[in-house]
Write an enzyme that holds these catalytic residues in place. Structure first.
Site, PDB file in Angstrom:
ATOM      1  CB  VAL A 134       6.879  44.076  47.803  1.00 23.65           C
ATOM      2  CG1 VAL A 134       5.993  42.947  47.302  1.00 23.65           C
ATOM      3  CG2 VAL A 134       7.362  44.931  46.640  1.00 23.65           C
ATOM      4  CD  GLU A 135       2.456  49.876  45.609  1.00 31.74           C
ATOM      5  OE1 GLU A 135       1.310  49.645  45.169  1.00 31.74           O
ATOM      6  OE2 GLU A 135       3.419  50.189  44.887  1.00 31.74           O
ATOM      7  CB  SER A 136       0.928  45.121  44.094  1.00 27.08           C
ATOM      8  OG  SER A 136      -0.092  46.085  44.164  1.00 27.08           O
ATOM      9  CB  CYS A 151      18.970  36.030  25.072  1.00 27.83           C
ATOM     10  SG  CYS A 151      20.439  34.962  24.959  1.00 27.83           S
ATOM     11  CG  HIS A 208      15.463  31.768  31.068  1.00 28.94           C
ATOM     12  ND1 HIS A 208      15.376  32.919  30.318  1.00 28.94           N
ATOM     13  CD2 HIS A 208      15.177  30.763  30.223  1.00 28.94           C
ATOM     14  CE1 HIS A 208      15.051  32.617  29.077  1.00 28.94           C
ATOM     15  NE2 HIS A 208      14.929  31.313  28.984  1.00 28.94           N
ATOM     16  CD  GLU A 209      19.195  29.232  34.071  1.00 27.97           C
ATOM     17  OE1 GLU A 209      19.066  28.134  33.505  1.00 27.97           O
ATOM     18  OE2 GLU A 209      19.504  30.277  33.446  1.00 27.97           O
ATOM     19  CG  ASP A 236      14.823  34.980  26.907  1.00 26.60           C
ATOM     20  OD1 ASP A 236      14.655  34.203  25.957  1.00 26.60           O
ATOM     21  OD2 ASP A 236      15.948  35.303  27.339  1.00 26.60           O
TER      22      ASP A 236
END
Length: 161
Positions: free
Chosen positions: A74-76, A52, A93-94, A59
């Site tokens: 994207v490579e994982s 936060c 969060h947003e 969070d």
């Protein structure tokens, strides 16, 4: 941000360096072998953490990333290490969800992408931000509008948080 399979530095590397501060430069890509197909790739990340920005409290969330690749994917392992770099990132969060999506758009230039964060409650409330993007001037742009407008019209029963 790396681009060729031969340039992948993280996959298979046993000497992982964990970065504890937000760092999109960790992300690596490889070429999509099925550019002629429309298909989804989905990542489920049940152990995402950030901080936060006001209180500094942690969070926790499950992050869902779904995308339709175009030329690059994207490579994982790099994605896992990138998401780990949010551990000390102070962001609402947003902000986290939108930042993840924007970084992946810049990295891959996908046809379509959506990112959904399902955060555990703090103070008796959970926040579940959702964002998406469709490549401008394509059918995926309209798809993004439709999915956004219909997003969560039938929300799941939340009994696990």
């Amino acid at each position: 941000m790396k681009s060729d399979t031969k340039d992948l530095t993280l996959l298979g590397n046993q000497n992982n360096k964990y970065v504890y501060d937000y760092d999109p430069s960790i992300l690596e890509t490889f070429e999509n072998q099925h550019k002629d197909n429309d298909y989804f790739v989905k990542f489920n990340v049940p152990e995402f953490t950030s901080l936060c920005p006001i209180t500094g409290q942690p969070d926790f969330a499950t992050i869902y990333i779904s995308y339709m690749p175009d030329v690059r994917m994207v490579e994982s392992k790099s994605l896992k290490l990138y998401l780990f770099s949010f551990r000390n990132h102070g962001g609402f969060h947003e902000d986290c969800v939108n930042l993840i999506m924007k970084d992946l758009i810049e990295l891959m230039d996908p046809k379509y992408i959506e990112v959904w964060g399902k955060f555990t409650p703090r103070g008796g409330i959970s926040i579940d931000p959702y964002c998406n993007y469709g490549k401008p001037g394509t059918v995926y742009e309209e798809m993004a509008k439709q999915r956004l407008f219909q997003h969560d019209m039938y929300p799941e029963r939340v009994d696990n948080r």
